[in-house]
Enzyme design. Structure first.
Site, PDB file in Angstrom:
ATOM      1  N   SER A 297       0.859  -1.189   0.000  1.00  0.00           N
ATOM      2  CA  SER A 297       0.000   0.000   0.000  1.00  0.00           C
ATOM      3  C   SER A 297       0.887   1.228   0.000  1.00  0.00           C
ATOM      4  CB  SER A 297      -0.889   0.016   1.248  1.00  0.00           C
ATOM      5  OG  SER A 297      -1.548   1.260   1.392  1.00  0.00           O
TER       6      SER A 297
ATOM      7  N   TYR B  69      -2.616  -1.384  10.447  1.00  0.00           N
ATOM      8  CA  TYR B  69      -2.684  -1.713   9.013  1.00  0.00           C
ATOM      9  C   TYR B  69      -1.483  -1.130   8.286  1.00  0.00           C
ATOM     10  CZ  TYR B  69      -4.185  -1.549   4.135  1.00  0.00           C
ATOM     11  OH  TYR B  69      -4.245  -1.682   2.758  1.00  0.00           O
TER      12      TYR B  69
END
Length: 254
Positions: free
Chosen positions: A138, A151
């Protein structure tokens, strides 16, 4: 990587980026196998894409990972591409208490899941020509989102792991790639049509285009400044980014 004639296993392939990438690889003429926890969703995707196959898998479960690897190798001996896509993105509070169950699920899914899945398939992949492992990280690996601290940390960890794995496999037939999506308008948090999010179809087309090149890290042009952010001066952009989201938060819920 070559873009056709592969046998590709994609984890978390029943929705969002995973499904869109799976359907595009399928359209390009690859044998695609997807996994997911819910059989109904697997059936929905595979029925919509004749020739695609599904395997029910909870990526948090090591025994299921090993069983899925055995099933894949037995049924699809030409398997040469693993796309570690499955992920969850719960909110957390780094300034407060810890939800132990959610924390363990996040680490097990986003970090240990791809590590275990790759380890289970590597002996087979090393025997294939044009073998590829793709880790889906990400942009938050490089610019953390404070409201999703754990996360973001798991994505930074998988970026680091991918670098080490790429080096460790440098003399093998297995390439290690990393896809680092920006904020894409999917249901990972809430599909909202927010103009700050990249439309899914544009993300997929750009990602497929870049995967066809020789680069090891795949990211869209818009996030290059964020990819370049880590360094001694990274805190200014990090603070400004997170302050902007305090003022205009990501929409959640329906």
């Amino acid at each position: 990587m070559k873009m056709t004639g592969n046998t590709i296993f994609i984890t978390g392939g029943t929705s969002g980026i995973g499904r869109a990438i799976a359907e595009e690889f399928h359209r390009l003429g690859n044998q695609v196998i997807i996994s997911g926890r819910r059989k109904a969703l697997l059936d929905e995707v595979t029925q919509a894409n004749p020739g695609m196959h599904g395997i029910q898998l909870d990526i948090q479960n090591p025994a299921q990972i090993n069983a899925a690897a055995e099933q894949l190798i037995s049924k699809f001996p030409a398997l040469n591409v693993l796309f570690n896509n499955a992920g969850i993105m719960p909110f957390d509070d780094a300034a407060g208490g810890l939800d132990e169950e959610t924390a363990l699920a996040t680490v097990s899914t986003n970090l240990l899941g791809p590590v275990r899945m790759t380890a289970a398939l590597l002996p087979h992949l090393k025997q294939q020509q044009d073998a590829v492992v793709i880790h889906n990280s990400s942009v938050l690996a490089f610019l953390p989102l404070a409201t999703n601290a754990l996360y973001s940390a798991t994505k930074a960890a998988i970026h680091s792991y991918a670098m080490s794995q790429r080096f460790a496999l440098r003399h093998s037939s297995v390439r290690v790639l990393e896809v680092s999506p920006p904020w894409v308008d999917t249901d990972l948090i809430h599909k909202s049509g927010d103009p700050r999010a990249m439309p899914l179809d544009l993300f997929v087309s750009e990602t497929i285009r870049i995967l066809a090149t020789d680069v090891d890290e795949v990211y869209v042009d818009a996030i290059k400044p964020l990819r370049d952010n880590p360094g001694s001066g990274e805190h200014a952009l990090f603070n400004a980014f997170n302050e902007s989201l305090v003022e205009n938060p990501i929409p959640v819920g329906h």
